[in-house]
Design a protein around this motif. Sequence first.
Motif, PDB file in Angstrom:
ATOM      1  N   THR A  44       0.817  -1.225   0.000  1.00 18.69           N
ATOM      2  CA  THR A  44       0.000   0.000   0.000  1.00 18.69           C
ATOM      3  C   THR A  44       0.846   1.269   0.000  1.00 18.69           C
ATOM      4  OG1 THR A  44      -0.173  -0.166   2.427  1.00 18.69           O
ATOM      5  CG2 THR A  44      -1.991  -1.062   1.119  1.00 18.69           C
ATOM      6  N   SER A  45       2.093   1.176   0.451  1.00 18.30           N
ATOM      7  CA  SER A  45       2.925   2.378   0.550  1.00 18.30           C
ATOM      8  C   SER A  45       3.879   2.566  -0.622  1.00 18.30           C
ATOM      9  CB  SER A  45       3.738   2.351   1.850  1.00 18.30           C
ATOM     10  OG  SER A  45       4.649   1.258   1.842  1.00 18.30           O
ATOM     11  N   THR A  46       4.185   1.492  -1.331  1.00 15.65           N
ATOM     12  CA  THR A  46       5.173   1.605  -2.399  1.00 15.65           C
ATOM     13  C   THR A  46       4.667   2.468  -3.551  1.00 15.65           C
ATOM     14  OG1 THR A  46       6.577   0.385  -3.938  1.00 15.65           O
ATOM     15  CG2 THR A  46       4.366  -0.495  -3.558  1.00 15.65           C
ATOM     16  N   SER A  53      -3.534  -0.853 -10.925  1.00 15.03           N
ATOM     17  CA  SER A  53      -3.560  -2.309 -10.864  1.00 15.03           C
ATOM     18  C   SER A  53      -3.488  -2.822  -9.427  1.00 15.03           C
ATOM     19  CB  SER A  53      -2.387  -2.891 -11.664  1.00 15.03           C
ATOM     20  OG  SER A  53      -2.449  -2.477 -13.009  1.00 15.03           O
ATOM     21  N   TYR A  54      -2.846  -2.053  -8.570  1.00 13.73           N
ATOM     22  CA  TYR A  54      -2.713  -2.435  -7.164  1.00 13.73           C
ATOM     23  C   TYR A  54      -3.399  -1.394  -6.280  1.00 13.73           C
ATOM     24  CZ  TYR A  54       0.303  -6.506  -7.724  1.00 13.73           C
ATOM     25  OH  TYR A  54       0.784  -7.755  -8.036  1.00 13.73           O
ATOM     26  N   LYS A  56      -6.062  -0.259  -3.266  1.00  9.25           N
ATOM     27  CA  LYS A  56      -6.151  -0.778  -1.903  1.00  9.25           C
ATOM     28  C   LYS A  56      -7.081  -1.980  -1.814  1.00  9.25           C
ATOM     29  CE  LYS A  56      -4.899   3.348   0.761  1.00  9.25           C
ATOM     30  NZ  LYS A  56      -5.308   4.299   1.828  1.00  9.25           N
ATOM     31  N   ASN A  57      -8.203  -1.926  -2.547  1.00 12.55           N
ATOM     32  CA  ASN A  57      -9.136  -3.058  -2.472  1.00 12.55           C
ATOM     33  C   ASN A  57      -8.560  -4.307  -3.150  1.00 12.55           C
ATOM     34  OD1 ASN A  57      -9.436  -1.721  -5.023  1.00 12.55           O
ATOM     35  ND2 ASN A  57     -11.343  -2.819  -5.349  1.00 12.55           N
ATOM     36  N   VAL A  58      -7.727  -4.093  -4.193  1.00 12.47           N
ATOM     37  CA  VAL A  58      -7.075  -5.215  -4.858  1.00 12.47           C
ATOM     38  C   VAL A  58      -6.028  -5.835  -3.936  1.00 12.47           C
ATOM     39  CG1 VAL A  58      -5.596  -5.884  -6.796  1.00 12.47           C
ATOM     40  CG2 VAL A  58      -7.482  -4.283  -7.163  1.00 12.47           C
ATOM     41  N   ILE A  59      -5.265  -4.982  -3.283  1.00 10.60           N
ATOM     42  CA  ILE A  59      -4.257  -5.469  -2.332  1.00 10.60           C
ATOM     43  C   ILE A  59      -4.935  -6.232  -1.198  1.00 10.60           C
ATOM     44  CG2 ILE A  59      -2.528  -4.757  -0.634  1.00 10.60           C
ATOM     45  CD1 ILE A  59      -1.906  -2.368  -2.508  1.00 10.60           C
ATOM     46  N   GLN A  60      -6.043  -5.684  -0.688  1.00 12.39           N
ATOM     47  CA  GLN A  60      -6.761  -6.339   0.399  1.00 12.39           C
ATOM     48  C   GLN A  60      -7.282  -7.706  -0.036  1.00 12.39           C
ATOM     49  OE1 GLN A  60      -6.907  -5.063   3.633  1.00 12.39           O
ATOM     50  NE2 GLN A  60      -7.526  -7.194   3.962  1.00 12.39           N
ATOM     51  N   ALA A  61      -7.738  -7.784  -1.283  1.00 17.50           N
ATOM     52  CA  ALA A  61      -8.231  -9.065  -1.803  1.00 17.50           C
ATOM     53  C   ALA A  61      -7.103 -10.095  -1.864  1.00 17.50           C
ATOM     54  CB  ALA A  61      -8.851  -8.870  -3.179  1.00 17.50           C
ATOM     55  N   ALA A  62      -5.907  -9.656  -2.248  1.00 11.86           N
ATOM     56  CA  ALA A  62      -4.754 -10.549  -2.285  1.00 11.86           C
ATOM     57  C   ALA A  62      -4.382 -11.014  -0.881  1.00 11.86           C
ATOM     58  CB  ALA A  62      -3.567  -9.859  -2.949  1.00 11.86           C
ATOM     59  N   ILE A  63      -4.380 -10.074   0.071  1.00 13.42           N
ATOM     60  CA  ILE A  63      -4.080 -10.406   1.470  1.00 13.42           C
ATOM     61  C   ILE A  63      -5.108 -11.401   2.001  1.00 13.42           C
ATOM     62  CG2 ILE A  63      -3.898  -9.494   3.817  1.00 13.42           C
ATOM     63  CD1 ILE A  63      -1.600  -8.606   2.064  1.00 13.42           C
ATOM     64  N   ASP A  64      -6.372 -11.133   1.730  1.00 10.69           N
ATOM     65  CA  ASP A  64      -7.448 -12.008   2.218  1.00 10.69           C
ATOM     66  C   ASP A  64      -7.352 -13.408   1.606  1.00 10.69           C
ATOM     67  OD1 ASP A  64      -8.402  -9.913   3.721  1.00 10.69           O
ATOM     68  OD2 ASP A  64     -10.014  -9.380   2.333  1.00 10.69           O
ATOM     69  N   SER A  65      -6.947 -13.475   0.341  1.00  4.79           N
ATOM     70  CA  SER A  65      -6.860 -14.783  -0.323  1.00  4.79           C
ATOM     71  C   SER A  65      -5.777 -15.641   0.317  1.00  4.79           C
ATOM     72  CB  SER A  65      -6.586 -14.607  -1.824  1.00  4.79           C
ATOM     73  OG  SER A  65      -5.266 -14.145  -2.055  1.00  4.79           O
ATOM     74  N   ALA A  66      -4.641 -15.024   0.655  1.00  5.56           N
ATOM     75  CA  ALA A  66      -3.566 -15.770   1.309  1.00  5.56           C
ATOM     76  C   ALA A  66      -3.972 -16.185   2.720  1.00  5.56           C
ATOM     77  CB  ALA A  66      -2.290 -14.936   1.343  1.00  5.56           C
ATOM     78  N   THR A  67      -4.678 -15.291   3.421  1.00  2.19           N
ATOM     79  CA  THR A  67      -5.144 -15.603   4.776  1.00  2.19           C
ATOM     80  C   THR A  67      -6.122 -16.767   4.751  1.00  2.19           C
ATOM     81  OG1 THR A  67      -4.862 -13.278   5.448  1.00  2.19           O
ATOM     82  CG2 THR A  67      -6.270 -14.667   6.825  1.00  2.19           C
ATOM     83  N   ALA A  68      -7.062 -16.734   3.812  1.00  2.00           N
ATOM     84  CA  ALA A  68      -8.045 -17.812   3.704  1.00  2.00           C
ATOM     85  C   ALA A  68      -7.367 -19.128   3.320  1.00  2.00           C
ATOM     86  CB  ALA A  68      -9.099 -17.448   2.664  1.00  2.00           C
ATOM     87  N   LEU A  91       3.461 -11.113 -11.556  1.00  2.00           N
ATOM     88  CA  LEU A  91       2.443 -10.067 -11.598  1.00  2.00           C
ATOM     89  C   LEU A  91       2.973  -8.757 -11.024  1.00  2.00           C
ATOM     90  CD1 LEU A  91      -0.224 -10.711 -12.913  1.00  2.00           C
ATOM     91  CD2 LEU A  91      -1.331 -10.600 -10.700  1.00  2.00           C
ATOM     92  N   LEU A  92       3.773  -8.848  -9.970  1.00  4.36           N
ATOM     93  CA  LEU A  92       4.377  -7.634  -9.401  1.00  4.36           C
ATOM     94  C   LEU A  92       5.259  -6.940 -10.437  1.00  4.36           C
ATOM     95  CD1 LEU A  92       5.325  -9.062  -5.894  1.00  4.36           C
ATOM     96  CD2 LEU A  92       3.733  -7.162  -6.290  1.00  4.36           C
ATOM     97  N   GLN A  93       6.055  -7.730 -11.149  1.00  5.50           N
ATOM     98  CA  GLN A  93       6.931  -7.149 -12.169  1.00  5.50           C
ATOM     99  C   GLN A  93       6.129  -6.585 -13.331  1.00  5.50           C
ATOM    100  OE1 GLN A  93       9.358 -10.568 -12.949  1.00  5.50           O
ATOM    101  NE2 GLN A  93      10.738 -10.200 -11.232  1.00  5.50           N
ATOM    102  N   GLN A  94       5.055  -7.257 -13.689  1.00  6.13           N
ATOM    103  CA  GLN A  94       4.209  -6.798 -14.791  1.00  6.13           C
ATOM    104  C   GLN A  94       3.618  -5.419 -14.508  1.00  6.13           C
ATOM    105  OE1 GLN A  94       1.094  -9.570 -15.856  1.00  6.13           O
ATOM    106  NE2 GLN A  94      -0.101  -8.005 -16.891  1.00  6.13           N
ATOM    107  N   HIS A  95       3.342  -5.137 -13.240  1.00  2.00           N
ATOM    108  CA  HIS A  95       2.692  -3.876 -12.879  1.00  2.00           C
ATOM    109  C   HIS A  95       3.635  -2.908 -12.161  1.00  2.00           C
ATOM    110  CE1 HIS A  95      -1.171  -5.337 -14.200  1.00  2.00           C
ATOM    111  NE2 HIS A  95      -1.008  -6.438 -13.492  1.00  2.00           N
ATOM    112  N   THR A  96       4.941  -3.133 -12.304  1.00  4.45           N
ATOM    113  CA  THR A  96       5.915  -2.197 -11.759  1.00  4.45           C
ATOM    114  C   THR A  96       6.058  -1.005 -12.699  1.00  4.45           C
ATOM    115  OG1 THR A  96       7.153  -3.912 -10.592  1.00  4.45           O
ATOM    116  CG2 THR A  96       8.336  -1.878 -11.091  1.00  4.45           C
ATOM    117  N   VAL A  97       6.089   0.189 -12.137  1.00  6.81           N
ATOM    118  CA  VAL A  97       6.227   1.413 -12.926  1.00  6.81           C
ATOM    119  C   VAL A  97       7.577   1.399 -13.638  1.00  6.81           C
ATOM    120  CG1 VAL A  97       6.345   3.938 -12.822  1.00  6.81           C
ATOM    121  CG2 VAL A  97       4.750   2.689 -11.335  1.00  6.81           C
ATOM    122  N   THR A  98       7.592   1.778 -14.890  1.00  7.71           N
ATOM    123  CA  THR A  98       8.823   1.787 -15.683  1.00  7.71           C
ATOM    124  C   THR A  98       9.896   2.627 -14.998  1.00  7.71           C
ATOM    125  OG1 THR A  98       7.536   1.576 -17.724  1.00  7.71           O
ATOM    126  CG2 THR A  98       9.809   2.337 -17.935  1.00  7.71           C
TER     127      THR A  98
END
Length: 199
Positions: A44-46, A53-54, A56-68, A91-98
């Motif tokens: 969320t801070s980077t 693409s990332y 806050k709600n998308v990040i939260q969904a990723a966090i929740d998926s790993a927790t579940a 996916l992280l690399q795909q959405h990293t700012v140039t």
Amino acid sequence: SDLHLLPDNHNQDYATLKVELANLFTQLKTIWPKERANINALLTSTKALNHKSYKKNVIQAAIDSATALIQQDDMVPFTLPDNFKRLTYPLLQQHTVTGMDTPTHPLFDLCTHLQTIVDQLNAYWLQAAYNQTQHNFAALKQQQAQLTFDDLLTQFEQALTTQTSNNLIKAMQQRFPVALVDEFQDTDPKQYRIFERIY
């Protein structure tokens, strides 16, 4: 077989992959509760990730998926939630700012490795199912004394590459001195090799 599934697992066996998956899942169950908050804060801070693409709600969904995932029964997962991929390097690399560096964390390494093993196991199952289907289909055709159109092409091509193929080629050339190929752009490699061998 003309079908080749990726990733290629010819150097690893199914049992080895299953053991590796179980070990990785045990590591995730141990590490994730301790690092979940740090991962959330990092993502969320980077400024390195595209925030479209990332979000806050998308990040939260990723966090929740790993927790579940780690809260399920002790069964080793053979499928992973789609949102889990947000925690893997592809996916992280795909959405990293140039021009910026992709965020890194040991947990991202673990998630990436876990996803890779699951993908390899899925490829194993698909290949095994395909091989068994091909085997059963071949047995059925032999039982019923039938050939498919592709069988005719395959056997004809094989006949054109034997030591006595010159006789067959001459016979084809005498009977069909000229060939007009309709929709030539749709000719597949096998068909092309047949025409090239004869003409």
